[in-house]
Scaffold this motif. Sequence first.
Motif, PDB file in Angstrom:
ATOM      1  N   LEU A 102      -6.253   6.859 -16.934  1.00 13.13           N
ATOM      2  CA  LEU A 102      -5.078   7.347 -16.230  1.00 13.13           C
ATOM      3  C   LEU A 102      -5.192   7.254 -14.713  1.00 13.13           C
ATOM      4  O   LEU A 102      -4.211   7.426 -14.005  1.00 13.13           O
ATOM      5  N   GLY A 103      -6.379   6.964 -14.213  1.00 17.25           N
ATOM      6  CA  GLY A 103      -6.577   6.845 -12.771  1.00 17.25           C
ATOM      7  C   GLY A 103      -5.913   5.624 -12.162  1.00 17.25           C
ATOM      8  O   GLY A 103      -5.768   5.535 -10.951  1.00 17.25           O
ATOM      9  N   ILE A 104      -5.506   4.677 -13.011  1.00 16.55           N
ATOM     10  CA  ILE A 104      -4.769   3.506 -12.530  1.00 16.55           C
ATOM     11  C   ILE A 104      -3.463   3.472 -13.308  1.00 16.55           C
ATOM     12  O   ILE A 104      -3.439   3.110 -14.474  1.00 16.55           O
ATOM     13  N   GLN A 105      -2.389   3.904 -12.650  1.00 19.48           N
ATOM     14  CA  GLN A 105      -1.082   3.974 -13.300  1.00 19.48           C
ATOM     15  C   GLN A 105       0.006   3.492 -12.357  1.00 19.48           C
ATOM     16  O   GLN A 105       0.005   3.840 -11.190  1.00 19.48           O
ATOM     17  N   PRO A 106       0.921   2.698 -12.888  1.00 18.99           N
ATOM     18  CA  PRO A 106       1.937   2.095 -12.021  1.00 18.99           C
ATOM     19  C   PRO A 106       3.120   2.989 -11.668  1.00 18.99           C
ATOM     20  O   PRO A 106       4.046   2.515 -11.035  1.00 18.99           O
ATOM     21  N   GLY A 107       3.106   4.238 -12.008  1.00 21.82           N
ATOM     22  CA  GLY A 107       4.220   5.152 -11.749  1.00 21.82           C
ATOM     23  C   GLY A 107       4.951   4.935 -10.436  1.00 21.82           C
ATOM     24  O   GLY A 107       5.935   4.217 -10.351  1.00 21.82           O
ATOM     25  N   ILE A 108       4.484   5.542  -9.357  1.00 21.91           N
ATOM     26  CA  ILE A 108       5.160   5.481  -8.062  1.00 21.91           C
ATOM     27  C   ILE A 108       4.765   4.219  -7.294  1.00 21.91           C
ATOM     28  O   ILE A 108       5.573   3.637  -6.589  1.00 21.91           O
ATOM     29  N   ALA A 109       3.511   3.786  -7.438  1.00 23.52           N
ATOM     30  CA  ALA A 109       2.993   2.656  -6.653  1.00 23.52           C
ATOM     31  C   ALA A 109       2.561   1.529  -7.583  1.00 23.52           C
ATOM     32  O   ALA A 109       1.387   1.318  -7.831  1.00 23.52           O
ATOM     33  N   PRO A 151     -14.318  -5.423  -4.651  1.00 28.96           N
ATOM     34  CA  PRO A 151     -14.456  -4.265  -3.755  1.00 28.96           C
ATOM     35  C   PRO A 151     -15.913  -3.796  -3.720  1.00 28.96           C
ATOM     36  O   PRO A 151     -16.635  -3.938  -4.706  1.00 28.96           O
ATOM     37  N   PRO A 152     -16.348  -3.270  -2.596  1.00 26.64           N
ATOM     38  CA  PRO A 152     -17.722  -2.761  -2.523  1.00 26.64           C
ATOM     39  C   PRO A 152     -17.877  -1.521  -3.408  1.00 26.64           C
ATOM     40  O   PRO A 152     -16.953  -0.724  -3.536  1.00 26.64           O
ATOM     41  N   LEU A 153     -19.036  -1.402  -4.017  1.00 27.37           N
ATOM     42  CA  LEU A 153     -19.303  -0.265  -4.905  1.00 27.37           C
ATOM     43  C   LEU A 153     -20.051   0.815  -4.143  1.00 27.37           C
ATOM     44  O   LEU A 153     -20.846   0.511  -3.273  1.00 27.37           O
ATOM     45  N   PRO A 154     -19.841   2.070  -4.437  1.00 29.66           N
ATOM     46  CA  PRO A 154     -18.910   2.611  -5.418  1.00 29.66           C
ATOM     47  C   PRO A 154     -17.470   2.581  -4.896  1.00 29.66           C
ATOM     48  O   PRO A 154     -17.228   2.642  -3.702  1.00 29.66           O
ATOM     49  N   VAL A 155     -16.538   2.487  -5.835  1.00 28.74           N
ATOM     50  CA  VAL A 155     -15.123   2.488  -5.496  1.00 28.74           C
ATOM     51  C   VAL A 155     -14.401   3.449  -6.449  1.00 28.74           C
ATOM     52  O   VAL A 155     -14.736   3.533  -7.624  1.00 28.74           O
ATOM     53  N   THR A 156     -13.443   4.188  -5.907  1.00 29.39           N
ATOM     54  CA  THR A 156     -12.664   5.138  -6.705  1.00 29.39           C
ATOM     55  C   THR A 156     -11.218   4.679  -6.735  1.00 29.39           C
ATOM     56  O   THR A 156     -10.615   4.427  -5.692  1.00 29.39           O
ATOM     57  N   PHE A 157     -10.683   4.569  -7.941  1.00 32.08           N
ATOM     58  CA  PHE A 157      -9.276   4.235  -8.127  1.00 32.08           C
ATOM     59  C   PHE A 157      -8.564   5.503  -8.573  1.00 32.08           C
ATOM     60  O   PHE A 157      -8.996   6.155  -9.521  1.00 32.08           O
ATOM     61  N   ARG A 158      -7.492   5.834  -7.894  1.00 25.86           N
ATOM     62  CA  ARG A 158      -6.689   6.984  -8.312  1.00 25.86           C
ATOM     63  C   ARG A 158      -5.268   6.787  -7.812  1.00 25.86           C
ATOM     64  O   ARG A 158      -5.052   6.139  -6.794  1.00 25.86           O
ATOM     65  N   PRO A 159      -4.295   7.345  -8.540  1.00 25.65           N
ATOM     66  CA  PRO A 159      -2.893   7.204  -8.116  1.00 25.65           C
ATOM     67  C   PRO A 159      -2.600   8.136  -6.937  1.00 25.65           C
ATOM     68  O   PRO A 159      -2.124   9.256  -7.117  1.00 25.65           O
ATOM     69  N   SER A 160      -2.893   7.688  -5.734  1.00 28.54           N
ATOM     70  CA  SER A 160      -2.844   8.544  -4.543  1.00 28.54           C
ATOM     71  C   SER A 160      -1.476   9.164  -4.287  1.00 28.54           C
ATOM     72  O   SER A 160      -1.380  10.357  -3.993  1.00 28.54           O
ATOM     73  N   GLN A 183       2.612  -1.844  -7.331  1.00 28.79           N
ATOM     74  CA  GLN A 183       1.802  -2.929  -6.768  1.00 28.79           C
ATOM     75  C   GLN A 183       0.360  -2.485  -6.538  1.00 28.79           C
ATOM     76  O   GLN A 183      -0.582  -3.246  -6.753  1.00 28.79           O
ATOM     77  N   ARG A 184       0.194  -1.256  -6.124  1.00 23.90           N
ATOM     78  CA  ARG A 184      -1.165  -0.708  -5.923  1.00 23.90           C
ATOM     79  C   ARG A 184      -1.914  -0.654  -7.259  1.00 23.90           C
ATOM     80  O   ARG A 184      -3.085  -1.004  -7.354  1.00 23.90           O
ATOM     81  N   ALA A 185      -1.225  -0.211  -8.327  1.00 27.27           N
ATOM     82  CA  ALA A 185      -1.841  -0.130  -9.651  1.00 27.27           C
ATOM     83  C   ALA A 185      -2.237  -1.514 -10.159  1.00 27.27           C
ATOM     84  O   ALA A 185      -3.314  -1.689 -10.736  1.00 27.27           O
TER      85      ALA A 185
END
Length: 151
Positions: free
Chosen positions: A116-123, A5-14, A125-127
């Motif tokens: 915690l910004g990358i968590q498989p809770g609801i999504a 991914p191009p930088l900067p990139v933000t990962f969060r459980p949207s 496949q996204r995580a």
Amino acid sequence: MSDLPPLPVTFRPSRTRAVLLTAGVAIFVVITTVAMLLEQLSPGERLSFVFTAALLAGVLFLLSRPKVVADETGVTVVNIAGRRRLDWAEIIQVNLRPGDPWVFLNLSDGTSLPALGIQPGIAKQRAIADARALRALAEARSTARSDEDQN
């Protein structure tokens, strides 16, 4: 390298974040409305209702805070109550094993940092995709650092 991914990139459980923020606002509005509609409450009691609603909403807003921001120089991990800046060289491994509640970063000092910004809770496949992207970035950046150090 082209799939990075191009930088900067933000990962969060949207999705999780949207649910938490919506619930926080809804709880605040409902409890405050009830406090204003109950005629038998004194001003102090109404204030305690509003304070409790704000406290509950605040907790949900804090829970929606986690994110992982990757840029050219490293990664910033923002968890519920803290923030930590890491250089790419500090990240040895990015892990998201089956059953893990979130990504763990194995660090060069022998510790592990939950992200915690990358968590498989609801999504889920996204995580998984986000964890793979962060892993690829970490591997590419550590390889680039090793090549620079050798020259």
